[in-house]
Design an enzyme around this catalytic site. Structure first.
Site, PDB file in Angstrom:
ATOM      1  N   ARG A 131       0.837  -1.197   0.000  1.00 53.83           N
ATOM      2  CA  ARG A 131       0.000   0.000   0.000  1.00 53.83           C
ATOM      3  C   ARG A 131       0.870   1.245   0.000  1.00 53.83           C
ATOM      4  O   ARG A 131       1.984   1.272   0.494  1.00 53.83           O
ATOM      5  CB  ARG A 131      -0.920   0.023   1.222  1.00 53.83           C
ATOM      6  N   LYS A 196       3.165  -8.982  10.955  1.00 55.23           N
ATOM      7  CA  LYS A 196       2.604  -9.021   9.598  1.00 55.23           C
ATOM      8  C   LYS A 196       3.082 -10.260   8.845  1.00 55.23           C
ATOM      9  O   LYS A 196       4.278 -10.461   8.624  1.00 55.23           O
ATOM     10  CB  LYS A 196       2.984  -7.759   8.825  1.00 55.23           C
ATOM     11  N   ARG A 334       0.491   1.629  18.612  1.00 53.49           N
ATOM     12  CA  ARG A 334       1.467   2.024  19.603  1.00 53.49           C
ATOM     13  C   ARG A 334       0.781   2.811  20.709  1.00 53.49           C
ATOM     14  O   ARG A 334      -0.229   3.467  20.473  1.00 53.49           O
ATOM     15  CB  ARG A 334       2.564   2.890  18.968  1.00 53.49           C
TER      16      ARG A 334
END
Length: 337
Positions: A131, A196, A334
Protein backbone atom coordinates in the site's frame (compact mmCIF):
# COMPACT_ATOMS: atom_id res chain seq x y z
CA UNK A 1 21.38 -8.83 -10.08
CA UNK A 2 20.67 -5.60 -11.95
CA UNK A 3 18.27 -4.95 -14.78
CA UNK A 4 21.03 -5.30 -17.33
CA UNK A 5 21.49 -9.00 -16.51
CA UNK A 6 21.21 -11.01 -19.69
CA UNK A 7 18.41 -13.45 -20.37
CA UNK A 8 20.81 -16.47 -20.33
CA UNK A 9 22.04 -15.38 -16.87
CA UNK A 10 18.46 -15.08 -15.61
CA UNK A 11 17.65 -18.51 -17.03
CA UNK A 12 20.66 -20.03 -15.25
CA UNK A 13 19.69 -18.30 -12.01
CA UNK A 14 16.26 -19.94 -12.17
CA UNK A 15 17.77 -23.34 -12.95
CA UNK A 16 20.18 -23.10 -10.01
CA UNK A 17 17.32 -22.01 -7.75
CA UNK A 18 15.24 -25.01 -8.81
CA UNK A 19 18.19 -27.38 -8.33
CA UNK A 20 18.72 -26.08 -4.78
CA UNK A 21 15.03 -25.86 -3.86
CA UNK A 22 15.11 -29.26 -2.13
CA UNK A 23 17.12 -27.70 0.71
CA UNK A 24 19.97 -30.25 0.44
CA UNK A 25 23.65 -29.62 -0.25
CA UNK A 26 24.78 -29.95 -3.87
CA UNK A 27 28.39 -29.65 -4.92
CA UNK A 28 29.42 -27.06 -7.48
CA UNK A 29 30.73 -29.87 -9.66
CA UNK A 30 27.40 -31.72 -9.51
CA UNK A 31 25.42 -28.59 -10.33
CA UNK A 32 27.75 -27.61 -13.15
CA UNK A 33 27.47 -31.06 -14.70
CA UNK A 34 23.70 -31.22 -14.33
CA UNK A 35 23.15 -27.75 -15.76
CA UNK A 36 25.84 -27.89 -18.45
CA UNK A 37 27.73 -24.81 -17.25
CA UNK A 38 31.03 -24.06 -15.54
CA UNK A 39 31.54 -24.15 -11.76
CA UNK A 40 32.28 -20.43 -11.97
CA UNK A 41 28.84 -19.83 -13.47
CA UNK A 42 27.26 -21.77 -10.61
CA UNK A 43 29.22 -19.68 -8.09
CA UNK A 44 28.03 -16.47 -9.74
CA UNK A 45 24.42 -17.68 -9.72
CA UNK A 46 24.65 -18.56 -6.01
CA UNK A 47 25.94 -15.06 -5.29
CA UNK A 48 23.16 -13.55 -7.38
CA UNK A 49 20.57 -15.45 -5.33
CA UNK A 50 22.13 -13.98 -2.18
CA UNK A 51 21.81 -10.50 -3.68
CA UNK A 52 18.08 -11.16 -4.14
CA UNK A 53 17.76 -12.00 -0.45
CA UNK A 54 18.03 -15.78 -0.46
CA UNK A 55 20.13 -17.51 2.20
CA UNK A 56 22.58 -19.68 0.27
CA UNK A 57 25.07 -21.65 2.35
CA UNK A 58 28.40 -22.56 0.75
CA UNK A 59 30.37 -25.19 2.68
CA UNK A 60 33.72 -26.56 1.58
CA UNK A 61 33.48 -30.19 0.35
CA UNK A 62 29.68 -30.13 0.68
CA UNK A 63 28.64 -27.49 -1.82
CA UNK A 64 25.67 -25.13 -1.89
CA UNK A 65 22.42 -25.24 0.04
CA UNK A 66 19.41 -22.94 -0.23
CA UNK A 67 18.11 -22.48 3.31
CA UNK A 68 14.37 -22.25 3.89
CA UNK A 69 13.50 -23.09 0.30
CA UNK A 70 10.38 -24.97 -0.66
CA UNK A 71 9.11 -26.52 -3.83
CA UNK A 72 9.19 -24.20 -6.86
CA UNK A 73 5.84 -22.80 -7.89
CA UNK A 74 4.13 -24.91 -10.56
CA UNK A 75 1.08 -23.71 -12.52
CA UNK A 76 -0.12 -27.24 -13.33
CA UNK A 77 0.04 -28.38 -9.69
CA UNK A 78 -1.81 -25.26 -8.57
CA UNK A 79 -4.60 -25.70 -11.12
CA UNK A 80 -4.99 -29.40 -10.29
CA UNK A 81 -5.34 -28.63 -6.57
CA UNK A 82 -8.33 -26.31 -7.07
CA UNK A 83 -11.77 -27.62 -6.22
CA UNK A 84 -13.57 -29.16 -9.19
CA UNK A 85 -16.49 -26.74 -8.91
CA UNK A 86 -14.28 -23.63 -9.11
CA UNK A 87 -11.47 -24.87 -11.37
CA UNK A 88 -13.41 -24.08 -14.59
CA UNK A 89 -13.50 -20.40 -13.56
CA UNK A 90 -9.70 -20.19 -13.70
CA UNK A 91 -9.17 -19.03 -17.26
CA UNK A 92 -5.37 -18.97 -17.10
CA UNK A 93 -2.61 -19.37 -14.50
CA UNK A 94 1.06 -18.76 -15.08
CA UNK A 95 4.27 -18.77 -13.06
CA UNK A 96 7.20 -16.51 -13.95
CA UNK A 97 10.69 -16.59 -12.53
CA UNK A 98 10.81 -12.82 -12.08
CA UNK A 99 8.56 -9.89 -12.92
CA UNK A 100 8.43 -6.29 -11.74
CA UNK A 101 5.03 -6.89 -10.11
CA UNK A 102 2.40 -9.58 -10.62
CA UNK A 103 -0.27 -6.88 -10.35
CA UNK A 104 1.36 -4.99 -13.22
CA UNK A 105 1.41 -8.15 -15.35
CA UNK A 106 -2.38 -8.46 -15.15
CA UNK A 107 -3.18 -4.74 -15.28
CA UNK A 108 -1.44 -4.55 -18.64
CA UNK A 109 -3.73 -7.26 -20.08
CA UNK A 110 -7.32 -7.22 -21.21
CA UNK A 111 -9.75 -8.04 -18.38
CA UNK A 112 -11.11 -11.60 -18.25
CA UNK A 113 -14.81 -12.20 -18.96
CA UNK A 114 -17.17 -11.81 -15.98
CA UNK A 115 -17.17 -14.90 -13.77
CA UNK A 116 -13.69 -16.02 -14.81
CA UNK A 117 -10.23 -15.07 -13.58
CA UNK A 118 -6.60 -15.03 -14.54
CA UNK A 119 -3.74 -15.57 -12.08
CA UNK A 120 -0.09 -14.59 -12.25
CA UNK A 121 2.56 -15.79 -9.80
CA UNK A 122 6.27 -15.09 -9.60
CA UNK A 123 9.19 -16.51 -7.64
CA UNK A 124 10.61 -12.99 -7.31
CA UNK A 125 9.26 -9.48 -7.83
CA UNK A 126 11.84 -6.81 -8.61
CA UNK A 127 9.35 -4.04 -7.82
CA UNK A 128 6.75 -5.70 -5.59
CA UNK A 129 4.35 -3.14 -4.15
CA UNK A 130 2.43 -2.75 -0.95
CA UNK A 131 0.00 0.00 0.00
CA UNK A 132 0.96 3.64 -0.60
CA UNK A 133 3.85 2.68 -2.88
CA UNK A 134 5.80 0.75 -0.26
CA UNK A 135 8.12 -2.01 -1.46
CA UNK A 136 7.18 -5.64 -0.82
CA UNK A 137 10.37 -7.53 0.04
CA UNK A 138 10.59 -11.30 -0.43
CA UNK A 139 13.45 -13.50 -1.68
CA UNK A 140 13.03 -16.18 -4.35
CA UNK A 141 11.24 -19.15 -2.82
CA UNK A 142 10.53 -17.31 0.41
CA UNK A 143 6.97 -16.17 -0.24
CA UNK A 144 3.84 -16.64 -2.29
CA UNK A 145 3.41 -13.62 -4.55
CA UNK A 146 0.30 -13.82 -6.70
CA UNK A 147 -2.25 -11.61 -8.40
CA UNK A 148 -5.75 -12.46 -9.56
CA UNK A 149 -7.82 -10.45 -12.04
CA UNK A 150 -11.61 -10.60 -11.90
CA UNK A 151 -14.35 -8.74 -13.75
CA UNK A 152 -17.59 -7.74 -12.06
CA UNK A 153 -20.51 -7.24 -14.45
CA UNK A 154 -21.31 -4.09 -12.47
CA UNK A 155 -19.27 -2.17 -9.90
CA UNK A 156 -20.30 -3.68 -6.53
CA UNK A 157 -21.88 -1.26 -4.08
CA UNK A 158 -19.43 -2.37 -1.37
CA UNK A 159 -16.34 -2.37 -3.62
CA UNK A 160 -14.44 -0.25 -1.08
CA UNK A 161 -14.56 -3.16 1.36
CA UNK A 162 -13.22 -5.74 -1.09
CA UNK A 163 -9.75 -5.86 0.51
CA UNK A 164 -11.40 -6.83 3.81
CA UNK A 165 -13.39 -9.62 2.12
CA UNK A 166 -10.22 -10.90 0.44
CA UNK A 167 -8.51 -10.89 3.84
CA UNK A 168 -11.21 -13.24 5.08
CA UNK A 169 -10.65 -15.43 2.00
CA UNK A 170 -6.93 -15.65 2.79
CA UNK A 171 -7.69 -16.64 6.40
CA UNK A 172 -10.10 -19.31 5.19
CA UNK A 173 -7.39 -20.72 2.94
CA UNK A 174 -4.71 -20.76 5.64
CA UNK A 175 -7.09 -22.22 8.20
CA UNK A 176 -7.63 -25.19 5.87
CA UNK A 177 -3.86 -25.67 6.00
CA UNK A 178 -3.93 -25.62 9.83
CA UNK A 179 -2.07 -22.33 10.26
CA UNK A 180 -2.84 -21.06 13.81
CA UNK A 181 -3.17 -17.63 15.44
CA UNK A 182 -4.27 -15.70 12.36
CA UNK A 183 -5.74 -12.21 12.55
CA UNK A 184 -6.70 -9.36 10.22
CA UNK A 185 -5.67 -5.74 10.61
CA UNK A 186 -7.70 -3.07 8.85
CA UNK A 187 -7.54 -2.43 6.00
CA UNK A 188 -5.37 -5.06 4.30
CA UNK A 189 -2.89 -6.86 6.55
CA UNK A 190 -2.84 -10.55 7.45
CA UNK A 191 -1.22 -11.11 10.84
CA UNK A 192 0.37 -14.06 12.58
CA UNK A 193 -0.03 -13.12 16.21
CA UNK A 194 0.76 -9.39 16.15
CA UNK A 195 3.28 -9.53 13.29
CA UNK A 196 2.60 -9.02 9.60
CA UNK A 197 2.39 -12.27 7.65
CA UNK A 198 1.01 -10.89 4.42
CA UNK A 199 -0.72 -8.04 2.66
CA UNK A 200 -3.33 -7.32 0.02
CA UNK A 201 -3.24 -4.68 -2.72
CA UNK A 202 -6.32 -4.11 -4.90
CA UNK A 203 -6.34 -2.01 -8.05
CA UNK A 204 -9.63 -1.20 -9.76
CA UNK A 205 -10.31 -0.46 -13.41
CA UNK A 206 -13.87 0.69 -13.97
CA UNK A 207 -16.03 3.07 -15.97
CA UNK A 208 -18.82 5.15 -14.46
CA UNK A 209 -21.23 2.34 -15.32
CA UNK A 210 -20.75 -1.18 -16.56
CA UNK A 211 -18.09 -3.83 -15.95
CA UNK A 212 -15.32 -3.33 -13.40
CA UNK A 213 -12.06 -5.28 -13.36
CA UNK A 214 -10.15 -5.68 -10.11
CA UNK A 215 -6.59 -6.92 -9.86
CA UNK A 216 -5.98 -8.42 -6.42
CA UNK A 217 -2.39 -8.74 -5.31
CA UNK A 218 -1.59 -11.02 -2.36
CA UNK A 219 1.82 -11.43 -0.79
CA UNK A 220 2.36 -14.03 1.93
CA UNK A 221 5.63 -14.68 3.76
CA UNK A 222 6.54 -18.36 3.88
CA UNK A 223 10.25 -18.55 4.80
CA UNK A 224 12.02 -15.19 4.76
CA UNK A 225 14.89 -16.15 7.03
CA UNK A 226 16.02 -14.40 10.21
CA UNK A 227 18.31 -11.79 8.52
CA UNK A 228 15.54 -10.52 6.23
CA UNK A 229 12.95 -10.49 9.03
CA UNK A 230 15.40 -8.42 11.09
CA UNK A 231 15.84 -6.03 8.15
CA UNK A 232 12.08 -5.60 7.76
CA UNK A 233 11.67 -5.11 11.51
CA UNK A 234 14.31 -2.37 11.38
CA UNK A 235 12.08 -0.56 8.85
CA UNK A 236 9.37 -0.34 11.51
CA UNK A 237 7.25 -3.32 10.45
CA UNK A 238 6.99 -6.38 12.69
CA UNK A 239 7.22 -9.25 10.22
CA UNK A 240 6.45 -12.96 10.48
CA UNK A 241 6.53 -15.93 8.14
CA UNK A 242 4.86 -19.33 8.12
CA UNK A 243 8.08 -21.08 9.11
CA UNK A 244 7.77 -19.40 12.52
CA UNK A 245 4.24 -20.85 12.93
CA UNK A 246 5.55 -24.40 12.93
CA UNK A 247 8.54 -26.52 11.90
CA UNK A 248 7.01 -27.50 8.55
CA UNK A 249 5.14 -24.71 6.76
CA UNK A 250 2.65 -25.80 4.09
CA UNK A 251 4.00 -26.27 0.57
CA UNK A 252 3.82 -23.09 -1.49
CA UNK A 253 1.81 -24.68 -4.31
CA UNK A 254 -0.78 -25.84 -1.76
CA UNK A 255 -0.87 -22.34 -0.25
CA UNK A 256 -1.33 -20.70 -3.65
CA UNK A 257 -4.06 -23.16 -4.69
CA UNK A 258 -6.00 -22.70 -1.46
CA UNK A 259 -5.81 -18.90 -1.70
CA UNK A 260 -6.93 -18.86 -5.34
CA UNK A 261 -9.76 -21.30 -4.66
CA UNK A 262 -10.92 -19.31 -1.62
CA UNK A 263 -10.74 -16.00 -3.50
CA UNK A 264 -12.78 -17.26 -6.47
CA UNK A 265 -15.50 -18.51 -4.15
CA UNK A 266 -15.31 -15.32 -2.13
CA UNK A 267 -15.61 -13.08 -5.19
CA UNK A 268 -18.77 -14.93 -6.22
CA UNK A 269 -20.17 -14.37 -2.71
CA UNK A 270 -19.13 -10.71 -2.80
CA UNK A 271 -21.00 -10.19 -6.08
CA UNK A 272 -24.19 -11.56 -4.52
CA UNK A 273 -24.03 -10.24 -0.97
CA UNK A 274 -21.24 -7.70 -0.68
CA UNK A 275 -19.39 -7.39 2.62
CA UNK A 276 -22.28 -8.88 4.59
CA UNK A 277 -21.11 -12.36 3.59
CA UNK A 278 -17.81 -11.79 5.43
CA UNK A 279 -18.70 -9.61 8.43
CA UNK A 280 -18.89 -12.29 11.12
CA UNK A 281 -15.56 -13.84 10.17
CA UNK A 282 -13.86 -10.46 9.86
CA UNK A 283 -15.08 -9.34 13.28
CA UNK A 284 -13.87 -12.60 14.81
CA UNK A 285 -10.37 -12.07 13.34
CA UNK A 286 -10.22 -8.28 13.96
CA UNK A 287 -6.81 -7.50 15.49
CA UNK A 288 -7.72 -3.90 16.36
CA UNK A 289 -11.11 -4.15 18.02
CA UNK A 290 -11.05 -2.69 21.54
CA UNK A 291 -7.45 -1.48 21.27
CA UNK A 292 -6.08 2.03 21.53
CA UNK A 293 -5.18 3.19 18.03
CA UNK A 294 -3.92 6.20 16.15
CA UNK A 295 -5.28 6.69 12.63
CA UNK A 296 -3.15 8.83 10.32
CA UNK A 297 -4.81 10.23 7.21
CA UNK A 298 -2.66 12.81 5.49
CA UNK A 299 -1.67 15.37 8.13
CA UNK A 300 -4.58 14.43 10.39
CA UNK A 301 -4.09 12.09 13.36
CA UNK A 302 -7.01 10.67 15.32
CA UNK A 303 -6.59 8.80 18.61
CA UNK A 304 -9.23 6.58 20.13
CA UNK A 305 -10.50 3.05 20.65
CA UNK A 306 -11.07 0.80 17.63
CA UNK A 307 -14.71 -0.35 17.55
CA UNK A 308 -14.61 -2.67 14.56
CA UNK A 309 -15.94 -2.03 11.07
CA UNK A 310 -19.30 -1.29 9.52
CA UNK A 311 -20.84 -3.10 6.58
CA UNK A 312 -19.14 -0.74 4.11
CA UNK A 313 -15.74 -1.72 5.48
CA UNK A 314 -15.13 1.59 7.24
CA UNK A 315 -13.09 1.50 10.44
CA UNK A 316 -14.98 2.80 13.49
CA UNK A 317 -12.95 4.68 16.09
CA UNK A 318 -14.37 6.01 19.33
CA UNK A 319 -12.60 9.37 19.72
CA UNK A 320 -13.17 12.13 22.30
CA UNK A 321 -15.43 13.92 19.81
CA UNK A 322 -17.51 10.78 19.13
CA UNK A 323 -17.36 7.73 16.88
CA UNK A 324 -15.59 8.47 13.60
CA UNK A 325 -15.54 6.44 10.39
CA UNK A 326 -12.44 5.97 8.27
CA UNK A 327 -12.41 4.57 4.75
CA UNK A 328 -8.65 5.11 4.35
CA UNK A 329 -5.67 5.71 6.55
CA UNK A 330 -2.76 4.14 8.41
CA UNK A 331 -3.43 2.58 11.81
CA UNK A 332 -0.91 2.31 14.62
CA UNK A 333 -1.50 0.44 17.85
CA UNK A 334 1.47 2.02 19.60
CA UNK A 335 0.72 3.55 23.01
CA UNK A 336 -0.42 7.15 22.96
CA UNK A 337 2.30 9.75 23.38
Amino acid sequence: MNRATSHPARALLERVFRALADGHFHSGEELAGRLGVSRSAVWKAANALRELGSTVHAVRKRGYRLAGAGEPLDAALIREALSRTLRPRLRHVEVAWTVASTNTVLIERAPPPPGECEVALAEFQSAGRGRRGRAWIAPPGGAVCLSLSWTFAQVPRDVGSLSLAIGVCVLRALSRLDVPDLKLKWPNDVLLGDAKLGGILIELRAEAAGPACVVIGIGLNVALGAPLIAKINAMGVAAADLSTAGPSPPARNAIAAQIIDSCIGGLLDFEREGMRAFMDEWRHADALRGRSVTVSNGDERTRGLARGIDVTGALLVEAPQGVRKFVAGEVSVRPFA
